[in-house]
Design a protein around this motif. Structure first.
Motif, PDB file in Angstrom:
ATOM      1  N   GLN A 237       0.882  -1.143   0.064  1.00  0.00           N
ATOM      2  CA  GLN A 237      -0.108   0.104  -0.119  1.00  0.00           C
ATOM      3  C   GLN A 237       0.858   1.398   0.141  1.00  0.00           C
ATOM      4  O   GLN A 237       0.508   2.201  -0.725  1.00  0.00           O
ATOM      5  N   GLN A 238       2.018   1.284   0.886  1.00  0.00           N
ATOM      6  CA  GLN A 238       2.790   2.307   0.900  1.00  0.00           C
ATOM      7  C   GLN A 238       3.271   2.618  -0.604  1.00  0.00           C
ATOM      8  O   GLN A 238       3.575   3.544  -1.011  1.00  0.00           O
ATOM      9  N   ALA A 239       4.014   1.391  -1.177  1.00  0.00           N
ATOM     10  CA  ALA A 239       4.581   1.463  -2.603  1.00  0.00           C
ATOM     11  C   ALA A 239       3.539   2.266  -3.656  1.00  0.00           C
ATOM     12  O   ALA A 239       3.866   2.973  -4.463  1.00  0.00           O
ATOM     13  N   LEU A 240       2.365   1.773  -3.556  1.00  0.00           N
ATOM     14  CA  LEU A 240       1.278   2.042  -4.553  1.00  0.00           C
ATOM     15  C   LEU A 240       0.952   3.648  -4.320  1.00  0.00           C
ATOM     16  O   LEU A 240       0.729   4.556  -5.517  1.00  0.00           O
ATOM     17  N   ASP A 241       0.996   4.031  -3.204  1.00  0.00           N
ATOM     18  CA  ASP A 241       0.861   5.652  -2.777  1.00  0.00           C
ATOM     19  C   ASP A 241       1.794   6.320  -3.663  1.00  0.00           C
ATOM     20  O   ASP A 241       1.822   7.639  -4.082  1.00  0.00           O
ATOM     21  N   LYS A 242       3.142   5.945  -3.707  1.00  0.00           N
ATOM     22  CA  LYS A 242       4.434   6.552  -4.256  1.00  0.00           C
ATOM     23  C   LYS A 242       4.069   6.336  -5.719  1.00  0.00           C
ATOM     24  O   LYS A 242       4.634   7.232  -6.551  1.00  0.00           O
ATOM     25  N   LEU A 243       3.555   5.231  -6.392  1.00  0.00           N
ATOM     26  CA  LEU A 243       3.503   5.080  -7.943  1.00  0.00           C
ATOM     27  C   LEU A 243       2.144   5.980  -8.398  1.00  0.00           C
ATOM     28  O   LEU A 243       2.337   6.438  -9.631  1.00  0.00           O
ATOM     29  N   HIS A 250       1.084  10.305 -16.652  1.00  0.00           N
ATOM     30  CA  HIS A 250       1.130   9.542 -17.812  1.00  0.00           C
ATOM     31  C   HIS A 250      -0.444   9.456 -18.286  1.00  0.00           C
ATOM     32  O   HIS A 250      -0.636   8.716 -19.408  1.00  0.00           O
ATOM     33  N   ASN A 251      -1.368   9.872 -17.422  1.00  0.00           N
ATOM     34  CA  ASN A 251      -2.860   9.572 -17.796  1.00  0.00           C
ATOM     35  C   ASN A 251      -2.954   8.117 -17.657  1.00  0.00           C
ATOM     36  O   ASN A 251      -3.815   7.556 -18.655  1.00  0.00           O
ATOM     37  N   ALA A 252      -2.343   7.297 -16.964  1.00  0.00           N
ATOM     38  CA  ALA A 252      -2.354   5.892 -16.969  1.00  0.00           C
ATOM     39  C   ALA A 252      -2.827   5.388 -15.653  1.00  0.00           C
ATOM     40  O   ALA A 252      -2.727   6.105 -14.741  1.00  0.00           O
ATOM     41  N   SER A 253      -3.342   4.209 -15.601  1.00  0.00           N
ATOM     42  CA  SER A 253      -3.722   3.505 -14.413  1.00  0.00           C
ATOM     43  C   SER A 253      -2.289   3.038 -13.842  1.00  0.00           C
ATOM     44  O   SER A 253      -1.486   3.027 -14.340  1.00  0.00           O
ATOM     45  N   LEU A 254      -2.740   2.694 -12.537  1.00  0.00           N
ATOM     46  CA  LEU A 254      -1.659   1.831 -11.850  1.00  0.00           C
ATOM     47  C   LEU A 254      -1.239   0.825 -12.321  1.00  0.00           C
ATOM     48  O   LEU A 254      -0.005   0.084 -12.722  1.00  0.00           O
ATOM     49  N   ALA A 255      -1.965  -0.078 -12.818  1.00  0.00           N
ATOM     50  CA  ALA A 255      -1.833  -1.360 -13.725  1.00  0.00           C
ATOM     51  C   ALA A 255      -1.308  -0.977 -14.965  1.00  0.00           C
ATOM     52  O   ALA A 255      -0.215  -1.756 -15.171  1.00  0.00           O
ATOM     53  N   GLN A 256      -1.505  -0.281 -15.809  1.00  0.00           N
ATOM     54  CA  GLN A 256      -0.672   0.223 -16.811  1.00  0.00           C
ATOM     55  C   GLN A 256       0.601   0.668 -16.630  1.00  0.00           C
ATOM     56  O   GLN A 256       1.458   0.165 -17.569  1.00  0.00           O
ATOM     57  N   LEU A 257       0.875   1.345 -15.768  1.00  0.00           N
ATOM     58  CA  LEU A 257       2.108   1.841 -15.231  1.00  0.00           C
ATOM     59  C   LEU A 257       2.943   0.586 -15.078  1.00  0.00           C
ATOM     60  O   LEU A 257       4.067   0.362 -15.447  1.00  0.00           O
ATOM     61  N   ALA A 258       2.466  -0.258 -14.297  1.00  0.00           N
ATOM     62  CA  ALA A 258       2.989  -1.510 -13.687  1.00  0.00           C
ATOM     63  C   ALA A 258       3.484  -2.436 -14.902  1.00  0.00           C
ATOM     64  O   ALA A 258       4.648  -2.987 -15.068  1.00  0.00           O
ATOM     65  N   LEU A 259       2.556  -2.409 -15.807  1.00  0.00           N
ATOM     66  CA  LEU A 259       2.846  -3.411 -17.068  1.00  0.00           C
ATOM     67  C   LEU A 259       3.929  -2.950 -17.795  1.00  0.00           C
ATOM     68  O   LEU A 259       4.820  -3.272 -18.564  1.00  0.00           O
ATOM     69  N   ALA A 260       3.878  -1.301 -18.061  1.00  0.00           N
ATOM     70  CA  ALA A 260       4.642  -0.723 -19.040  1.00  0.00           C
ATOM     71  C   ALA A 260       5.893  -0.650 -18.374  1.00  0.00           C
ATOM     72  O   ALA A 260       7.067  -1.017 -18.984  1.00  0.00           O
ATOM     73  N   TRP A 261       6.308  -0.743 -17.000  1.00  0.00           N
ATOM     74  CA  TRP A 261       7.406  -0.956 -16.322  1.00  0.00           C
ATOM     75  C   TRP A 261       8.017  -2.410 -16.777  1.00  0.00           C
ATOM     76  O   TRP A 261       9.275  -2.557 -17.142  1.00  0.00           O
ATOM     77  N   ALA A 284      -4.219  -3.689 -22.810  1.00  0.00           N
ATOM     78  CA  ALA A 284      -3.494  -3.366 -23.957  1.00  0.00           C
ATOM     79  C   ALA A 284      -2.930  -2.197 -24.250  1.00  0.00           C
ATOM     80  O   ALA A 284      -1.841  -2.048 -24.767  1.00  0.00           O
ATOM     81  N   LEU A 285      -3.726  -1.065 -23.697  1.00  0.00           N
ATOM     82  CA  LEU A 285      -3.138   0.386 -23.897  1.00  0.00           C
ATOM     83  C   LEU A 285      -1.818   0.559 -22.770  1.00  0.00           C
ATOM     84  O   LEU A 285      -1.063   1.603 -23.054  1.00  0.00           O
ATOM     85  N   ALA A 286      -1.214  -0.415 -21.987  1.00  0.00           N
ATOM     86  CA  ALA A 286      -0.215  -0.294 -21.573  1.00  0.00           C
ATOM     87  C   ALA A 286       0.952  -0.313 -22.469  1.00  0.00           C
ATOM     88  O   ALA A 286       2.092   0.337 -22.333  1.00  0.00           O
ATOM     89  N   ALA A 287       1.019  -1.078 -23.487  1.00  0.00           N
ATOM     90  CA  ALA A 287       2.056  -1.089 -24.511  1.00  0.00           C
ATOM     91  C   ALA A 287       2.285   0.402 -25.053  1.00  0.00           C
ATOM     92  O   ALA A 287       3.332   0.808 -25.730  1.00  0.00           O
ATOM     93  N   GLN A 288       1.242   1.275 -24.794  1.00  0.00           N
ATOM     94  CA  GLN A 288       1.462   2.546 -25.338  1.00  0.00           C
ATOM     95  C   GLN A 288       2.064   3.867 -24.295  1.00  0.00           C
ATOM     96  O   GLN A 288       2.625   4.673 -24.867  1.00  0.00           O
ATOM     97  N   GLN A 290       4.925   5.364 -22.509  1.00  0.00           N
ATOM     98  CA  GLN A 290       6.309   5.227 -22.730  1.00  0.00           C
ATOM     99  C   GLN A 290       7.085   5.875 -21.538  1.00  0.00           C
ATOM    100  O   GLN A 290       6.676   7.231 -21.188  1.00  0.00           O
ATOM    101  N   LEU A 291       7.837   5.197 -20.853  1.00  0.00           N
ATOM    102  CA  LEU A 291       8.444   5.627 -19.595  1.00  0.00           C
ATOM    103  C   LEU A 291       9.959   6.019 -19.758  1.00  0.00           C
ATOM    104  O   LEU A 291      10.626   5.441 -20.634  1.00  0.00           O
TER     105      LEU A 291
END
Length: 319
Positions: A237-243, A250-261, A284-288, A290-291
């Protein structure tokens, strides 16, 4: 979605794969076939063409659901399935493959994987040479296009590779579960073996949708997941707060960020499950996303709040 080469094979896969454990229903609750079919189809229409299943997911039910969803577009998709640990003798492998071909309504499987190393779950130990011999025959016959393994350690992968070309390994891997980075990832980089990460969202934990105090229904395998228990869950939970701020940037969800990473890691691709069509589209949108290198490093450090405090056991559940 641009595709990547699977290992050294001729198979091309999408960096985000559709995982279908839940479509088998067993060890999950509240799963409806109609939802699974629509979700798999939605993943395909959103650009995810590589579908991962296994004979043990509902004793073939998941494979049958995949076929129902995609049989009419078979030539546009890649099927990855697995032979279970109780079917690793030579003839058993041949027969298991035939069952999977029938369930999937196809005459070839793009990637056929050994689901768990021989001897897992107190099953009989079968020499890897015997299992690989059957897989090599299936490959020669054109019934499978590439061979993979799942839940293998670096040493087990190296041993299997002595008896034939292994093009992929499927371990649990996510921002919160990172044991493979110590020795499996370097081996895969060195030998051009694709990593197909399962539970890339830590069974939904990285979506941020499971707040403190979450309780799972009886029969839900996540109740036994170490990441959802005690101090591990609190650190998550602490890590998620930082993410969250990085995702919002990136106008992305936490899930999309984790998948992109994850798909930015060496040789890594992500098998993301989904219950409903919108979840598959979102994956699928996680592939877009760009980090930058700096963001990848920042996310990496945040993930270690959780992963650095775990033991070295490769199994995510207290089974």
């Amino acid at each position: 979605m641009s595709k990547r080469t699977l290992g050294k094979s001729a198979v091309q896969i999408t960096p985000i794969l559709m995982g279908t454990w839940q479509a088998g229903k067993k060890m999950w609750v509240g799963i409806e076939d109609a939802d699974s079919i629509q979700t798999i189809r939605a993943a395909f229409e959103a650009g995810i063409t590589t579908i991962d299943t296994a004979e043990v997911y509902g004793d073939g039910h998941s494979e049958q659901i995949v076929a129902e969803a995609l049989a009419d577009v078979r030539e546009q998709v890649e099927y990855a399935t697995k032979v279970f640990v109780n079917h690793l003798k030579y003839q058993q492998v041949i027969e298991a493959c035939e069952r999977s071909l029938k369930n999937l309504k196809t005459d070839y499987i793009d990637l056929y994987q050994i689901h768990w190393p021989s001897g897992s779950f107190n099953n009989e130990i079968v020499p890897i040479e015997e299992t690989m011999s059957a897989l090599n025959l299936l490959k020669e016959q054109g019934k499978i296009r590439a061979i993979g393994v799942s839940n293998f350690s670096r040493d087990q992968l190296a041993e299997a590779s002595q008896y034939g070309r292994i093009d992929s390994v499927q371990p649990p891997y996510s921002l919160f579960w990172r044991q493979i980075e110590k020795d499996l990832t370097p081996y895969c980089v060195e030998n051009q073996i694709s990593i197909l990460a399962y539970s890339p969202l830590a069974q939904g934990l990285l979506t941020g949708k499971f707040p403190r105090g979450t309780k799972f229904e009886q029969g839900d395998n996540r109740a036994d997941n170490k990441l959802f228990q005690g101090e591990n869950f609190e650190r998550a939970q602490q890590a998620l707060d930082k993410l969250r701020p990085i995702a919002e940037k990136h106008n992305a969800s936490l899930a999309q960020l984790a998948l992109a990473w994850l798909i930015a890691q060496p040789q890594a691709n992500a098998i993301a499950g989904a219950r409903y069509p919108q979840q598959a589209k979102d994956n699928a949108l996680a592939a877009q996303v760009q980090l930058s290198p700096a963001e990848i490093a920042e996310i990496d450090a945040i993930g270690r709040i959780v992963s650095d405090r775990l033991d070295d056991s490769p199994v995510m559940w207290n089974w």
